[in-house]
Design a protein around this motif. Structure first.
Motif, PDB file in Angstrom:
ATOM      1  N   GLY A 188       0.846  -1.152   0.044  1.00  0.00           N
ATOM      2  CA  GLY A 188      -0.033  -0.152  -0.170  1.00  0.00           C
ATOM      3  C   GLY A 188       1.075   1.131  -0.025  1.00  0.00           C
ATOM      4  O   GLY A 188       1.926   1.301   0.665  1.00  0.00           O
ATOM      5  N   ARG A 235      -0.036   5.486  -0.050  1.00  0.00           N
ATOM      6  CA  ARG A 235      -1.270   6.612   0.051  1.00  0.00           C
ATOM      7  C   ARG A 235      -2.671   5.876  -0.107  1.00  0.00           C
ATOM      8  O   ARG A 235      -2.870   4.959   0.789  1.00  0.00           O
ATOM      9  CB  ARG A 235      -0.977   7.499  -0.932  1.00  0.00           C
ATOM     10  CG  ARG A 235       0.273   8.381  -0.741  1.00  0.00           C
ATOM     11  CD  ARG A 235       0.528   9.528  -1.759  1.00  0.00           C
ATOM     12  NE  ARG A 235       1.728  10.271  -1.302  1.00  0.00           N
ATOM     13  CZ  ARG A 235       2.350  10.710  -2.150  1.00  0.00           C
ATOM     14  NH1 ARG A 235       2.076  10.998  -3.450  1.00  0.00           N
ATOM     15  NH2 ARG A 235       3.503  11.716  -1.874  1.00  0.00           N
ATOM     16  N   GLU A 236      -3.481   6.144  -1.194  1.00  0.00           N
ATOM     17  CA  GLU A 236      -4.534   5.397  -1.199  1.00  0.00           C
ATOM     18  C   GLU A 236      -4.701   3.977  -2.074  1.00  0.00           C
ATOM     19  O   GLU A 236      -5.261   3.524  -2.344  1.00  0.00           O
ATOM     20  CB  GLU A 236      -5.547   6.470  -2.038  1.00  0.00           C
ATOM     21  CG  GLU A 236      -5.813   7.824  -1.358  1.00  0.00           C
ATOM     22  CD  GLU A 236      -4.764   8.905  -1.787  1.00  0.00           C
ATOM     23  OE1 GLU A 236      -4.466   8.680  -2.673  1.00  0.00           O
ATOM     24  OE2 GLU A 236      -4.672   9.490  -0.887  1.00  0.00           O
TER      25      GLU A 236
END
Length: 138
Positions: free
Chosen positions: A69, A71-72
């Motif tokens: 992962g 950030r988004e």
């Protein structure tokens, strides 16, 4: 009448108390001795707060199931694309050694080392050279 002279056997010394003292001293020295040499100076471990990170630091997350992962973005392809864009935005083109950002990798403690080892060349191919692995002291 002739009496035989009594033969005196030398009485054997009881060494059991001496053995007890030696074992007690051994236990004492083992408990009080330092097995590892002391560190040359005290070091405070950094906290894992996001606010402690320098500007431009890229924080990656590696879950216990191997998901990556950033950030988004979740997943290898999305994260690698997001990292590529973040590097381009921060450096304004190809990164030099002076402008190259630091990447911080927060991996779950149950992540297999082979997953981590497979990830590092992919990050290096993007241009990340300084990758710090966040750990916690026991």
């Amino acid at each position: 009448m002739r009496f035989r002279e009594a033969t005196h056997r030398a009485r054997r010394e009881n060494i059991l108390p001496m053995i007890n003292v030696v074992f007690l001293l051994l236990i004492f020295f083992l408990l009080t001795a330092q097995i590892a040499p002391p560190p040359p100076f005290e070091v405070a471990a950094p906290s894992a707060d996001e606010t402690d990170l320098a500007d431009g630091t890229l924080v990656l997350y590696l879950g216990a199931d191997g998901r990556l992962g950033f950030r988004e973005a979740v997943g290898y392809e999305a994260v690698l694309a997001g990292l590529h864009d973040a590097l381009r935005d921060q450096c304004g083109g190809p990164c030099s050694d002076d402008t190259r950002p630091i990447a911080v990798l927060r991996a779950d403690k149950s992540v297999n080392g082979s997953k981590l080892a497979a990830l590092l060349p992919k990050l290096a191919a993007l241009g990340l050279r300084d990758i710090q692995l966040v750990t916690v002291r026991k």
